[in-house]
Design an enzyme around this catalytic site. Structure first.
Site, PDB file in Angstrom:
ATOM      1  N   CYS A   1      -4.839  -3.511   3.333  1.00 24.83           N
ATOM      2  CA  CYS A   1      -4.509  -3.114   4.696  1.00 24.83           C
ATOM      3  C   CYS A   1      -5.664  -3.299   5.683  1.00 24.83           C
ATOM      4  CB  CYS A   1      -3.988  -1.674   4.689  1.00 24.83           C
ATOM      5  SG  CYS A   1      -3.023  -1.232   6.155  1.00 24.83           S
TER       6      CYS A   1
ATOM      7  N   LYS B   1     -10.261   0.589  -2.062  1.00 23.88           N
ATOM      8  CA  LYS B   1     -10.282   0.182  -0.658  1.00 23.88           C
ATOM      9  C   LYS B   1     -11.606   0.560   0.001  1.00 23.88           C
ATOM     10  CE  LYS B   1      -7.499   0.684   3.582  1.00 23.88           C
ATOM     11  NZ  LYS B   1      -6.309   1.361   4.155  1.00 23.88           N
TER      12      LYS B   1
ATOM     13  N   GLU C   1       0.848  -1.188   0.000  1.00 20.82           N
ATOM     14  CA  GLU C   1       0.000   0.000   0.000  1.00 20.82           C
ATOM     15  C   GLU C   1       0.886   1.241   0.000  1.00 20.82           C
ATOM     16  OE1 GLU C   1      -3.882   1.566   2.516  1.00 20.82           O
ATOM     17  OE2 GLU C   1      -2.234   0.624   3.613  1.00 20.82           O
TER      18      GLU C   1
END
Length: 282
Positions: free
Chosen positions: A171, A131, A58
């Protein structure tokens, strides 16, 4: 159902041959050109070790001095310095390349999408994932609020590669097992990340192993790993984990490459001996 992106069904899967994977670990800086050069060098190293699919972390292209620095670097979907790099790197190194995350233009003028793009070895884009879960944390003076500068995605995404079906996440998504269930049955989950040292030390590996065990698949996590110029310390520990939850390869801190194999026979053996995926009722 998860969204399948452009070209996602084009790959053929060989259920008998091991497929080499690589997680790229970086300690990215505020300078895009510098980070792209490091990423390219590490991708070349991964390819030289026989990797066929590689995952960048990321924020691989930039870790700004402030959260909002990424706004100045956002790119329109389909073109830009970072997207051009990913496209060309995939082709040049002959890799299925999962491009960590990069800032794309969002519908909100003061926010970006934190987006993972996937390219095949011909340099064709085969998937895009924005995301969904945005990190928020505050403890002992350490504070993060991604929602202040990032617009959340909405759609789970998986794509087909020669190693099988691959589920995308970024993440903080790791803490939400329902996202992975929405992906269906996958051979591999990838997790580009920039976990903080505080949360990573406590939760990173146990969450990754849980996602591998409950989905009976391989998990490949590519992390930021070290002390950044903006003062942030990231946990590192890029990992490859097998469907039984066994950690196969790891890099603790610093830039480097984690390489290991996805073994279809191991995948089949785990699912045959403990057919938990077939036992689900919800």
């Amino acid at each position: 159902m998860p969204h399948m992106n452009e070209g996602a069904g084009a790959a053929t899967t060989d259920a008998t041959v091991k497929f080499r994977l690589a997680a790229i670990q970086m300690v990215s800086t505020p300078r895009v050109d510098e980070n792209l050069a490091v990423a390219d060098r590490l991708l070349a190293e991964a390819a030289a070790q026989g990797a066929r699919l590689a995952v960048l972390p990321e924020y691989f292209a930039v870790m700004g001095m402030r959260e909002r620095d990424k706004l100045a670097l956002r790119e329109p979907d389909g073109r830009g310095v970072i997207q051009d790099f990913l496209r060309e790197a995939a082709r040049r190194h002959g890799l299925w390349l999962v491009g960590g995350s990069l800032p794309l233009a969002a519908s909100h003028p003061d926010k970006v999408l934190n987006t993972c793009l996937v390219f095949n070895p011909q340099g064709e884009r085969v998937a895009r994932y924005d995301k969904i879960h945005l990190f928020g944390f505050e403890q002992n003076g350490e504070r993060y609020d991604e929602s202040a500068s990032i617009e959340a995605g909405r759609q789970p995404v998986a794509f087909e590669a020669p190693c099988g079906r691959v589920g995308l996440s970024i993440c903080y998504d790791l803490r939400f097992p329902e996202l992975y269930r929405r992906l269906g049955v996958v051979s591999l989950i990838v997790v580009p990340a920039a976990f903080t040292e505080t949360t990573g030390r406590a939760h990173w590996e146990v969450l990754l192993r849980a996602r591998a065990i409950e989905n009976q698949c391989y998990v490949l996590a590519a992390a930021q790993g070290g002390q950044h110029e903006n003062g942030r310390e990231t946990h590192g520990n890029s990992l490859l984990i097998d469907p039984w939850g066994v950690t196969l390869a790891r890099r603790d801190k610093g830039e480097g490459v984690v390489v290991g194999d996805l073994d279809p026979a191991r995948l089949a053996d785990v699912r045959a001996s403990l057919p938990a995926l077939q036992h689900r009722v919800m």
